[in-house]
Design an enzyme around this catalytic site. Structure first.
Site, PDB file in Angstrom:
ATOM      1  N   ASP A  37     -21.255 -24.375  -2.513  1.00  0.00           N
ATOM      2  CA  ASP A  37     -20.341 -24.284  -3.644  1.00  0.00           C
ATOM      3  C   ASP A  37     -19.237 -23.273  -3.360  1.00  0.00           C
ATOM      4  O   ASP A  37     -19.349 -22.423  -2.468  1.00  0.00           O
ATOM      5  CB  ASP A  37     -21.095 -23.854  -4.908  1.00  0.00           C
ATOM      6  CG  ASP A  37     -21.895 -24.988  -5.521  1.00  0.00           C
ATOM      7  OD1 ASP A  37     -21.668 -26.145  -5.134  1.00  0.00           O
ATOM      8  OD2 ASP A  37     -22.743 -24.714  -6.390  1.00  0.00           O
ATOM      9  N   LYS A  59     -16.258 -26.560  -6.816  1.00  0.00           N
ATOM     10  CA  LYS A  59     -15.423 -26.918  -7.957  1.00  0.00           C
ATOM     11  C   LYS A  59     -14.734 -25.658  -8.455  1.00  0.00           C
ATOM     12  O   LYS A  59     -15.241 -24.547  -8.301  1.00  0.00           O
ATOM     13  CB  LYS A  59     -16.262 -27.500  -9.097  1.00  0.00           C
ATOM     14  CG  LYS A  59     -17.138 -28.683  -8.731  1.00  0.00           C
ATOM     15  CD  LYS A  59     -17.952 -29.135  -9.942  1.00  0.00           C
ATOM     16  CE  LYS A  59     -18.892 -30.282  -9.609  1.00  0.00           C
ATOM     17  NZ  LYS A  59     -20.019 -29.836  -8.764  1.00  0.00           N
ATOM     18  N   MET A 173     -18.853 -18.312 -16.746  1.00  0.00           N
ATOM     19  CA  MET A 173     -17.779 -19.313 -16.699  1.00  0.00           C
ATOM     20  C   MET A 173     -16.958 -19.325 -17.982  1.00  0.00           C
ATOM     21  O   MET A 173     -16.574 -20.371 -18.482  1.00  0.00           O
ATOM     22  CB  MET A 173     -18.359 -20.712 -16.427  1.00  0.00           C
ATOM     23  CG  MET A 173     -19.097 -20.812 -15.108  1.00  0.00           C
ATOM     24  SD  MET A 173     -19.947 -22.386 -14.881  1.00  0.00           S
ATOM     25  CE  MET A 173     -21.373 -22.178 -15.956  1.00  0.00           C
TER      26      MET A 173
END
Length: 267
Positions: A37, A59, A173
C-alpha cells in the site's frame, strides 16, 4: 500444475521499521513478491529481498488506480503462480485495512492465508508523543473510527456516542473531513476546547505534529498544510503530552516568527 503459493497479510505498522514484529519481518523476508500500500514506508520496503517482485497498489484520496477487486485478483494470480506473497499494509491489516476482504477472496479459492498483526497508527502515535490512549481520571476507553467513506459517502457515524468526554476518540483517514467531524462532535455536546492532536506520517522521519482544540482544528490543519496520512487524537489525554500547550497553533506560529520552532511541530 504448479502448487499454489500462499499469501502473508502483514501489518507493516505506522512506518518505523523497528516497530515491525519479528513474525512480520520473517514473512517479508520469505517473499517472492511484495504487494504494498501507499502508506508502507520506504524504510520497511527496503527490508524485502532484493529479488522479490514489488507491486504497488496504493490508494490516495480520490485516486484509486488499482481498485480493491483488482488487488484481490493480483494476490490470487501471484499465489497461483506458486509464489509466496507478502501483502504489506500500513498499521494492522485488520484495522481499516480491508485485510479480511482479501483473505476471504483468497481462501474461497483454496489459497493459504496467514496473518502478522501490526502496530496500528494510534498505538504508534501514543508511543512517540507520550499521549496515552487511556489514562485514569481522563479517559476510561478509546474508540477508533474512520473519517472517510468509500466514494466520499456520507459519514454516518454514531456522533452522539462518540461525543463522550471520558473517551479518547482516534480518527483515521479524516484530514479531508475533519471540519465536519469537529462540528458534529460539538453539536452533540463535546466541548469546543477539547484538546486535539493531529499527526502526519507518524513514527517516520517525515513526522509532523500539530496540537489544537476541537473548535479550531480544521482551520489549523488547513493553515499548517497537513497532508494525508494524518491521524487525529481527540480527548483530554492529549494534555499529557510534554509538548502541550506549547505547541498549539498560535504558539507554533510565534515560534516560527521568532526562529525558535523545532520539535514544536516537526519531530
Amino acid at each position: 500444475m504448479k502448487q499454489p503459493g500462499k499469501v502473508y497479510l502483514i501489518g507493516a505498522g505506522p512506518g518505523d521499521p523497528e516497530l515491525l514484529t519479528l513474525k512480520a519481518l520473517r514473512m517479508l523476508q520469505e517473499a517472492d513478491a511484495v504487494v504494498f500500500d501507499r502508506l508502507v514506508s520506504p524504510e520497511i520496503l527496503s527490508l524485502a529481498p532484493s529479488s522479490a517482485l514489488q507491486v504497488p497498489v496504493g490508494k490516495s484520496p480520490d485516486n484509486h488506480p488499482v481498485p480493491q477487486e483488482r488487488i484481490n485478483e493480483i494476490l490470487e494470480e501471484l499465489a497461483l503462480e506458486g509464489m509466496t506473497v507478502a501483502r504489506l499494509k500500513g498499521g494492522d491489516p485488520l484495522i481499516f485495512g480491508r485485510g479480511s476482504e482479501e483473505a476471504e477472496h483468497l481462501m474461497s479459492r483454496g489459497i493459504t492465508v496467514e496473518y502478522a498483526p501490526g502496530i496500528t497508527a494510534a498505538q504508534g502515535v501514543a508511543c512517540v508523543t507520550g499521549v496515552p490512549l487511556t489514562h485514569r481520571g481522563l479517559a476510561t476507553g478509546v474508540r477508533y473510527v474512520t473519517g472517510h467513506r468509500q466514494a466520499n459517502g456520507v459519514l454516518d457515524l454514531d456522533w452522539k456516542s462518540l461525543a463522550c468526554e471520558d473517551t479518547t476518540l482516534v480518527v483515521y483517514m479524516g484530514v479531508a473531513n475533519i471540519g465536519q467531524i469537529a462540528l458534529r462532535l460539538i453539536a452533540e455536546g463535546l466541548s469546543g476546547t477539547t484538546p486535539v492532536l493531529a499527526i502526519a506520517n507518524a513514527t517516520t522521519p517525515r513526522e509532523t505534529r500539530l496540537y489544537s482544540e476541537l473548535d479550531r482544528i480544521a482551520i489549523d490543519v488547513r493553515d499548517a498544510r497537513l497532508k494525508a496520512p494524518v491521524l487525529f487524537v481527540v480527548g483530554k489525554v492529549v494534555t499529557l503530552s510534554a509538548e502541550w500547550p506549547a505547541t498549539t497553533f498560535d504558539a507554533m506560529l510565534s515560534a516560527v516568527d521568532s526562529g525558535t520552532a523545532g520539535r514544536l511541530v516537526h519531530a
